[in-house]
Design a protein around this motif. Structure first.
Motif, PDB file in Angstrom:
ATOM      1  N   TYR A 169       0.818  -1.223   0.000  1.00 32.59           N
ATOM      2  CA  TYR A 169       0.000   0.000   0.000  1.00 32.59           C
ATOM      3  C   TYR A 169       0.846   1.265   0.000  1.00 32.59           C
ATOM      4  CZ  TYR A 169       0.538   0.430   5.160  1.00 32.59           C
ATOM      5  OH  TYR A 169       1.026   0.565   6.437  1.00 32.59           O
TER       6      TYR A 169
ATOM      7  N   SER B 210      -5.375  -1.969  -2.646  1.00 24.92           N
ATOM      8  CA  SER B 210      -5.143  -0.720  -1.921  1.00 24.92           C
ATOM      9  C   SER B 210      -5.190   0.475  -2.860  1.00 24.92           C
ATOM     10  CB  SER B 210      -3.787  -0.763  -1.203  1.00 24.92           C
ATOM     11  OG  SER B 210      -3.783  -1.731  -0.183  1.00 24.92           O
TER      12      SER B 210
ATOM     13  N   ILE C  72      -9.280  -0.149   1.995  1.00 21.43           N
ATOM     14  CA  ILE C  72      -8.337  -1.263   2.131  1.00 21.43           C
ATOM     15  C   ILE C  72      -6.965  -0.731   2.536  1.00 21.43           C
ATOM     16  CG2 ILE C  72      -7.128  -3.091   0.891  1.00 21.43           C
ATOM     17  CD1 ILE C  72      -9.636  -3.500  -0.773  1.00 21.43           C
ATOM     18  N   LEU C  73      -6.539   0.358   1.898  1.00 23.47           N
ATOM     19  CA  LEU C  73      -5.260   0.963   2.255  1.00 23.47           C
ATOM     20  C   LEU C  73      -5.265   1.374   3.727  1.00 23.47           C
ATOM     21  CD1 LEU C  73      -3.281   3.543   0.133  1.00 23.47           C
ATOM     22  CD2 LEU C  73      -3.526   3.854   2.596  1.00 23.47           C
TER      23      LEU C  73
END
Length: 483
Positions: free
Chosen positions: A105, A360, A366-367
């Protein structure tokens, strides 16, 4: 049988120091250090930060770097040499996994700086009536563009690592870091000439002594000191494994690198906050500070094209050198474990990072989740594992005598042993416990799921390495035997 493989080394002390400082200086120094300083008592926070940096982070960096130089191997080779051919080598694999996930990420963050450096080059920020907030929002919502920037980021990292330690990482760092330094100095000088700029320095440096009595101030200072140096992530160990036998570790691997990291943090304060306050912008932390507030200021500033170009290109350099260091941990480990060429190791690891990083790049949630789990527990756990390995399994006294003080201009005393044996491991346990306590009520799902993932990762890595160690029939010795 035994295979002896020659090991590359850094070309010069200066090159090594630039690479290590480059590994430390990243997004956290540019957008986090100024804000955290101002919000935690200004000068009072800096006192706490400097104390913890040199009393905790520097001794830890010395230990991690000297362990890498002693074994002259990556994480798994180091853990195998210390623990033997058994499942405990899996603890090293845990740290490698954390690094790969971190880079998956962080590559997106590098991609952001590439995108903004491009816009600085073409003069976007100085266009009449340009809305920087709209640009950031449009970019954030464009999944395809973010994946493209993530891809370009990984291609750049791959290209650098393919050239190796001396001709790739060292050569790039030797010109990127001086340029970044000069850029921040120039921006700081320009910012200080703006009307109202002193308010920014007053916000950052005016000491509020009451903050020294607050536990939150010391925790914030500790987090900045430890996480901005990357202590315990395997970076210092990996870079240290490419040092010569008689290189000065206390100075080069500890004090000088910490001084460099601190200098960039202070430079960021001088470069960022005078401009933010001169233009009446909100000194928010995180991406908005660099990609919205400062971009707006450059657009309104005389000679804004030049200053925007200096800042965003320098910002890209800072993130790029950090990304290279994080990825090199996995590359070195894979190369040694599989006994493959460096090019194959680079392409394999970078390919895995690129693939894992796509989610990401497409989703800020998600990141943010990965950063939440790794930042709160994953990276402190990695630091805990390495410090316990140094202090107890290998023996801190032994490492100090046979590696840390070898070729040293400054002799490290016995008091160093207690720091790596007791202080740093206990602090890491305290940090993880605090984050568990503070986050459970506000983010219960993220906290519980993150802890479950980490809890499963450790035994899984140990099981994988136990199976591998049982079938391992080749001992790889890299270069000269350790003393």
């Amino acid at each position: 049988m035994t295979a002896t493989i020659s090991r590359e080394q850094w070309g010069s002390r200066f090159g090594y120091m630039m690479a290590v400082i480059g590994a430390m200086v990243g997004a956290g120094n540019i957008w986090r250090m100024p804000y955290v300083t101002g919000e935690n008592g200004g000068g009072a926070f800096l006192i706490a930060y400097f104390l913890l940096l040199y009393l905790i982070a520097v001794p830890g960096l010395m230990g991690e770097t000297s362990l890498g130089r002693y074994t002259r191997q990556g994480l798994l080779g180091t853990f195998r040499k210390i623990y033997g051919n058994n499942k405990m080598v899996g603890l090293g694999l845990v740290i490698v996994v954390f690094n790969v996930l971190l880079m998956s990420y962080y590559s997106s963050v590098v991609g952001w700086t590439i995108y903004y450096a491009y816009h600085a080059v073409i003069g976007t920020f100085t266009q009449t009536g340009f809305d920087t907030a709209a640009l950031w929002q449009a970019f954030s919502e464009n999944k395809a563009l973010n994946v493209a920037m993530h891809t370009i980021s990984m291609l750049m990292v791959t290209g650098t690592l393919l050239f190796g330690i001396k001709n790739g990482i060292e050569r790039l760092s030797k010109w990127m870091m001086p340029i970044l330094t000069l850029s921040l100095i120039a921006i700081a000088i320009r910012g200080l000439t703006l009307p109202g700029a002193m308010a920014g320095l007053e916000f950052s440096f005016s000491p509020n002594w009451e903050y020294l009595a607050r536990g939150e101030t010391w925790l914030a200072a500790l987090g900045q000191a430890l996480f901005s140096t990357g202590l315990g992530w395997g970076i210092a160990l990996t870079y240290g494994s490419y040092l010569g036998r008689n290189d000065d570790l206390p100075l080069g691997g500890g004090i000088f690198t910490a001084v460099g990291n601190t200098s960039f943090g202070l430079l960021a304060i001088f470069a960022v906050f005078p401009i933010v306050f001169a233009y009446g912008l909100e000194p928010t932390s995180g991406p908005a500070l660099a990609f919205v507030a400062l971009a707006t200021a450059f657009g309104n500033m005389s000679g804004g094209y030049f200053w925007a170009l200096l800042f965003f290109v320098g910002f890209f350099f800072a993130n790029m050198t950090t990304a290279i260091a994080i990825t090199e941990v996995g590359v070195t480990t894979y190369k040694e474990e599989r006994n493959v060429s460096r090019s194959k190791a680079v392409i394999t690891i970078c390919g895995i990072v690129w693939l894992l990083g796509i989610p990401s790049a497409m989703s800020a949630d998600i990141l943010g989740y990965l950063d939440f789990v790794l930042g709160n527990w994953g990276l402190p756990l990695a630091t805990f594992i390495i410090m316990v390995t140094i202090g107890w399994k290998f023996d801190a006294k032994r490492l100090r005598l046979i590696s840390l003080n070898r070729g040293a201009d400054i002799y490290v005393p016995r008091s160093w042993e207690a720091i790596v044996r007791y202080q740093i491991p206990l602090i890491m346990l305290g940090i993880m416990s605090y984050f568990l306590y503070s986050n459970f009520s506000t983010s219960p799902w993220k906290t519980i799921s993150g802890l479950i993932v980490l809890t499963l990762t450790i035994p899984l890595c140990m099981w994988i390495m136990d199976k591998r160690e049982r079938s391992l029939n080749v001992d790889y010795v890299y270069g000269e035997e350790a003393p």
